[in-house]
Design a protein around this motif. Structure first.
Motif, PDB file in Angstrom:
ATOM      1  N   GLY A 172       0.810  -1.204   0.000  1.00  0.00           N
ATOM      2  CA  GLY A 172       0.000   0.000   0.000  1.00  0.00           C
ATOM      3  C   GLY A 172       0.844   1.254   0.000  1.00  0.00           C
ATOM      4  O   GLY A 172       0.588   2.190  -0.764  1.00  0.00           O
ATOM      5  N   ASN A 173       1.877   1.287   0.832  1.00  0.00           N
ATOM      6  CA  ASN A 173       2.696   2.491   0.931  1.00  0.00           C
ATOM      7  C   ASN A 173       3.447   2.791  -0.357  1.00  0.00           C
ATOM      8  O   ASN A 173       3.602   3.952  -0.747  1.00  0.00           O
ATOM      9  N   LEU A 174       3.928   1.734  -1.030  1.00  0.00           N
ATOM     10  CA  LEU A 174       4.616   1.975  -2.296  1.00  0.00           C
ATOM     11  C   LEU A 174       3.666   2.539  -3.338  1.00  0.00           C
ATOM     12  O   LEU A 174       4.050   3.387  -4.145  1.00  0.00           O
ATOM     13  N   ALA A 175       2.416   2.097  -3.320  1.00  0.00           N
ATOM     14  CA  ALA A 175       1.426   2.657  -4.241  1.00  0.00           C
ATOM     15  C   ALA A 175       1.179   4.127  -3.944  1.00  0.00           C
ATOM     16  O   ALA A 175       1.072   4.954  -4.861  1.00  0.00           O
ATOM     17  N   LEU A 176       1.104   4.465  -2.675  1.00  0.00           N
ATOM     18  CA  LEU A 176       0.899   5.867  -2.301  1.00  0.00           C
ATOM     19  C   LEU A 176       2.110   6.719  -2.693  1.00  0.00           C
ATOM     20  O   LEU A 176       1.956   7.857  -3.162  1.00  0.00           O
ATOM     21  N   GLU A 177       3.311   6.184  -2.500  1.00  0.00           N
ATOM     22  CA  GLU A 177       4.512   6.925  -2.897  1.00  0.00           C
ATOM     23  C   GLU A 177       4.536   7.142  -4.403  1.00  0.00           C
ATOM     24  O   GLU A 177       4.843   8.242  -4.890  1.00  0.00           O
ATOM     25  N   LEU A 178       4.221   6.089  -5.157  1.00  0.00           N
ATOM     26  CA  LEU A 178       4.185   6.232  -6.611  1.00  0.00           C
ATOM     27  C   LEU A 178       3.182   7.305  -7.023  1.00  0.00           C
ATOM     28  O   LEU A 178       3.454   8.108  -7.922  1.00  0.00           O
ATOM     29  N   ALA A 179       2.031   7.342  -6.363  1.00  0.00           N
ATOM     30  CA  ALA A 179       1.012   8.329  -6.708  1.00  0.00           C
ATOM     31  C   ALA A 179       1.539   9.753  -6.553  1.00  0.00           C
ATOM     32  O   ALA A 179       1.290  10.621  -7.398  1.00  0.00           O
ATOM     33  N   THR A 180       2.271  10.012  -5.474  1.00  0.00           N
ATOM     34  CA  THR A 180       2.808  11.363  -5.277  1.00  0.00           C
ATOM     35  C   THR A 180       3.862  11.688  -6.337  1.00  0.00           C
ATOM     36  O   THR A 180       3.959  12.832  -6.787  1.00  0.00           O
ATOM     37  N   LEU A 181       4.634  10.687  -6.754  1.00  0.00           N
ATOM     38  CA  LEU A 181       5.650  10.908  -7.783  1.00  0.00           C
ATOM     39  C   LEU A 181       5.014  11.133  -9.149  1.00  0.00           C
ATOM     40  O   LEU A 181       5.520  11.916  -9.961  1.00  0.00           O
ATOM     41  N   LEU A 182       3.903  10.454  -9.409  1.00  0.00           N
ATOM     42  CA  LEU A 182       3.200  10.672 -10.671  1.00  0.00           C
ATOM     43  C   LEU A 182       2.701  12.107 -10.778  1.00  0.00           C
ATOM     44  O   LEU A 182       2.719  12.702 -11.867  1.00  0.00           O
ATOM     45  N   VAL A 183       2.252  12.681  -9.660  1.00  0.00           N
ATOM     46  CA  VAL A 183       1.779  14.064  -9.663  1.00  0.00           C
ATOM     47  C   VAL A 183       2.883  15.001 -10.138  1.00  0.00           C
ATOM     48  O   VAL A 183       2.630  15.961 -10.878  1.00  0.00           O
ATOM     49  N   ASP A 184       4.120  14.721  -9.734  1.00  0.00           N
ATOM     50  CA  ASP A 184       5.246  15.563 -10.156  1.00  0.00           C
ATOM     51  C   ASP A 184       5.385  15.597 -11.672  1.00  0.00           C
ATOM     52  O   ASP A 184       5.936  16.549 -12.240  1.00  0.00           O
ATOM     53  N   HIS A 185       4.934  14.544 -12.341  1.00  0.00           N
ATOM     54  CA  HIS A 185       5.025  14.461 -13.801  1.00  0.00           C
ATOM     55  C   HIS A 185       3.705  14.812 -14.479  1.00  0.00           C
ATOM     56  O   HIS A 185       3.559  14.600 -15.686  1.00  0.00           O
ATOM     57  N   GLY A 186       2.748  15.318 -13.697  1.00  0.00           N
ATOM     58  CA  GLY A 186       1.457  15.639 -14.272  1.00  0.00           C
ATOM     59  C   GLY A 186       0.641  14.411 -14.620  1.00  0.00           C
ATOM     60  O   GLY A 186      -0.212  14.458 -15.505  1.00  0.00           O
ATOM     61  N   LEU A 187       0.888  13.321 -13.934  1.00  0.00           N
ATOM     62  CA  LEU A 187       0.185  12.069 -14.178  1.00  0.00           C
ATOM     63  C   LEU A 187      -0.644  11.686 -12.960  1.00  0.00           C
ATOM     64  O   LEU A 187      -0.539  12.293 -11.901  1.00  0.00           O
TER      65      LEU A 187
END
Length: 692
Positions: A172-187
């Protein structure tokens, strides 16, 4: 993060999993007012949607100010999906209640089942059997929940940004981390499913459910246990063929990561080399961190795979042009010198002080005319001499010098994105002004933008390698042959010879008389091997270069005195003066099945560790590519004036061994080490088979 409200008209989802991603109604068993519990977090998120949500709690009349029901069966209406967030001891009863009410999908948040040991695993298996018997599906247990922004379903503890990346994660935490990183790329995320223990639904099931999902452009997977690894790889291959690339993050590089995976999900983790083989077969892009995953996903959904590795570096600063060139070269990209016609065309767009041979440095041209950027890029993306462009520098920051220039810079960015698309080009941009309006305009137009040059060059290198090394395909397994039971040295030789693998002339002997009788018909020099010991060479059980009968008798007496083997093998000695020794073997991975390995062999195989592997069986052509991918492949192709060995003969050995092992599922390990490959032939000098 942005949260999408559910649209009025929900799209249909894939057959079999409609109830999971687009249910008619949801029941949350274990809904709670306690803000420390999943039953509270998920209920809060669920109530933000527009579908009916029923809160189930036996002891409280209301939760979150809403009336509750004591059970799902008490609702009285069909509820497609039940989310269960109760202690492990109450999980089975909650499942029974949901199934009795007609639930077609269950999300098991509850932990303490299959990951908790043998007792929990037995309970989990019993529950899974009930779910399947009812024709329902189970996600988890021990998972974080499920989400589908296209149907307005949010059954997770946290919000996720909206986008077009499908996420499947065992953490779960890795999914949440990925989500925040995707925001940085406009995704953002289109769908999310937490794997948990994969008691029923596995990663492969979810990949299949994402392939035809219109809202998903690429799929991110974090997985610790692949369960049926071949099935996972085939699902990933289907996704790749459908134009939805898979980016995979997994564990297994260290003993510590394996221990942790086993402790928190009870996972069986496949070795890194096996997962690498599966990724090459299926076209999966494997990464080593959530940040790499986000970087690569941006490029995969916005850019194109280049035709080759010839790269133009385009910068607005000399230092950045040089650093970008080195970064590109470090990723295996070829920063070519432009042909004269391209240099002339680029020079016509820039000040006389500009560098135009590659890298291109606009040398202040941006301040004088911001539209020089799209004009130069037009030449680069349309040139047949350039496969991809890596842009680096300050672009996106010129707008700070005035409103008019800011507007012009956005126009330049919009034009650059349009030209890239029109020329079907591959352009990766790095800029220190990566959050500017111009940078966002590039992203919106399909051009990936990065903050650092290392990550931009790394992404471009990955795209180029993806184009040069397409998926080899996940091989089908042959029909199982009659099982073997005798794995002695000579039984193994006979089995391998029947598969077309050559050996030197040899005989098994048990006493001096038989030794002399057999040797009389053989050509010296001979080799004497003590049988019954897998590591006979390490213990002095292999004596080479025996020139005549007296020396053979001395060797025999020595071996009998030191090792007392049950029998020995006498073999004619191959002429190895122009040969290379290879290790060829097949291991059966519990998840991915037979894996063929090739490497530089002999007694130092485990020291050199120059090994490549692939999902078995492989064709002769694939075997040849494996051999040529070895670090020491130059020894095979004629390094330093050596005569090249017979690669085709070596590839036939690899392919034959892989076919044999694939047809015998009872074989867990089979190895020929060494296989001597000379200019005219390839001969196995030893063989070993292990049954499981």
């Amino acid at each position: 993060m942005t949260v999408l409200t559910a649209p009025a008209n929900r799209p249909r989802t894939e057959p079999g999993l409609e109830a999971l991603f687009a249910p008619n109604a949801v029941a949350i068993i274990g809904a709670s007012d306690d803000t420390r519990k999943y039953g509270n977090w998920i209920a809060v998120q669920a109530l933000k949607g527009n579908r009916p949500v029923h809160l189930v709690n036996r002891s409280r009349a209301t939760v979150l100010g809403r009336p509750t029901v004591p059970s799902v069966t008490a609702i009285g209406n069909q509820v497609d999906l039940a989310v269960i967030a109760v202690p492990a001891a109450a999980f089975e009863e909650a499942v029974d209640d949901a199934l009795a009410a007609g639930a077609r999908a269950i999300v098991g948040i509850s932990a303490g089942l299959g990951e908790a040991g043998e007792d929990g695993l037995r309970v989990q298996a019993r529950i899974t059997a009930k779910v399947r018997a009812a024709g329902a599906r189970l996600l988890g247990p021990n998972c974080l929940g499920v989400l589908d922004h296209t149907s307005g379903l949010t059954l997770t503890s946290n919000e996720f940004p909206v986008g077009n990346i499908g996420v499947i994660s065992q953490s779960g935490n890795l999914a949440l981390e990925l989500a925040t990183l995707l925001v940085d790329h406009g995704l953002g995320v289109s769908r999310f499913a937490s794997l948990g223990n994969q008691a029923d639904l596995e990663a492969a099931d979810l990949i299949d459910a994402y392939i035809d999902h219109e809202g998903t452009a690429a799929i991110a997977v974090y997985c610790e246990d692949f369960r049926d690894g071949r099935r996972f790889a085939r699902a990933a291959q289907r996704a790749t063929e459908a134009g939805k690339p898979i980016v995979l993050l997994t564990v297994g590089a260290t003993d510590a990561s394996v221990r942790n995976a086993k402790s928190h999900t009870g996972a069986m983790v496949s070795s890194g080399i096996v997962v690498d083989a599966a990724c090459r077969a299926a076209g999966i892009e494997q990464v080593s961190s959530p940040a790499q995953m986000a970087h690569l996903l941006q490029a995969l959904v916005r850019s194109r795979v280049p035709r080759g590795s010839r790269t133009a570096v385009f910068a607005d600063g000399g230092g950045q042009a040089s650093v970008a060139s080195d970064s590109a070269a470090a990723q295996g990209l070829d920063v070519i010198e432009f042909p004269p016609a391209l240099q002339t065309a680029v020079a016509a767009e820039l000040p006389s002080t500009a560098a135009v041979s590659n890298p291109v440095d606009v040398a202040g041209g941006g301040e004088q005319d911001i539209m020089c950027f799209p004009r130069v890029l037009d030449h680069l993306t349309s040139s047949p001499a350039v496969d991809a462009t890596l842009m680096s520098g300050y672009f996106g920051g010129y707008g700070a010098y005035g409103q008019e220039l800011a507007e012009r810079e956005v126009d330049a960015a919009r034009t650059m994105a349009a030209l890239t698309a029109a020329h079907d080009g591959t352009v990766i941009v790095q800029t220190m002004n990566w959050t500017s309006a111009a940078a966002n305009c590039l992203r919106e137009g399909g051009v990936p933008v990065y903050r650092g040059i290392d990550e931009a060059a790394w992404v471009l290198g990955r795209l180029a390698r993806r184009g040069s090394a397409p998926a080899t395909g996940v091989p089908d397994q042959p029909v199982a042959a009659k099982a073997v039971s005798d794995t002695g040295y000579y039984a193994s030789r006979r089995l391998l010879m029947a598969a077309g693998i050559s050996f030197v002339a040899a005989h098994e002997v048990t006493d001096r008389e038989e030794l002399l009788a057999r040797a009389a018909a053989m050509a010296f020099p001979l080799v004497l091997k003590a049988l019954g010991d897998e590591h006979k060479s390490d213990r002095g059980g292999v004596i080479l270069g025996i020139p005549d009968i007296p020396a053979l008798l001395v060797a025999w007496d020595d071996v009998q005195h030191r090792l007392a083997p049950p029998s020995c093998s006498i073999e004619e000695m191959a002429d190895l003066t122009q040969s290379v020794e290879l290790l060829v073997g097949v291991r059966r991975d519990p998840r991915f099945g037979p894996i063929v390995l090739v490497g530089l062999g002999g007694v130092f195989a485990e020291v050199i560790r120059d090994v490549r592997c692939a999902l078995a069986p492989v064709s002769t052509g694939q075997a040849k590519e494996l051999l040529l991918s070895l670090r020491g492949s130059a020894l095979l192709t004629g390094a330093r004036g050596r005569i090249p060995v017979n690669l085709d003969a070596a590839a036939d050995v690899v392919a034959g061994l892989s076919q044999l092992a694939s047809a015998h599922p009872e074989i867990v390990e089979i190895e020929c080490n060494p296989v001597a490959v000379a200019p005219g032939w390839a001969v196995a000098l030893d063989a070993r088979i292990v049954l499981g």
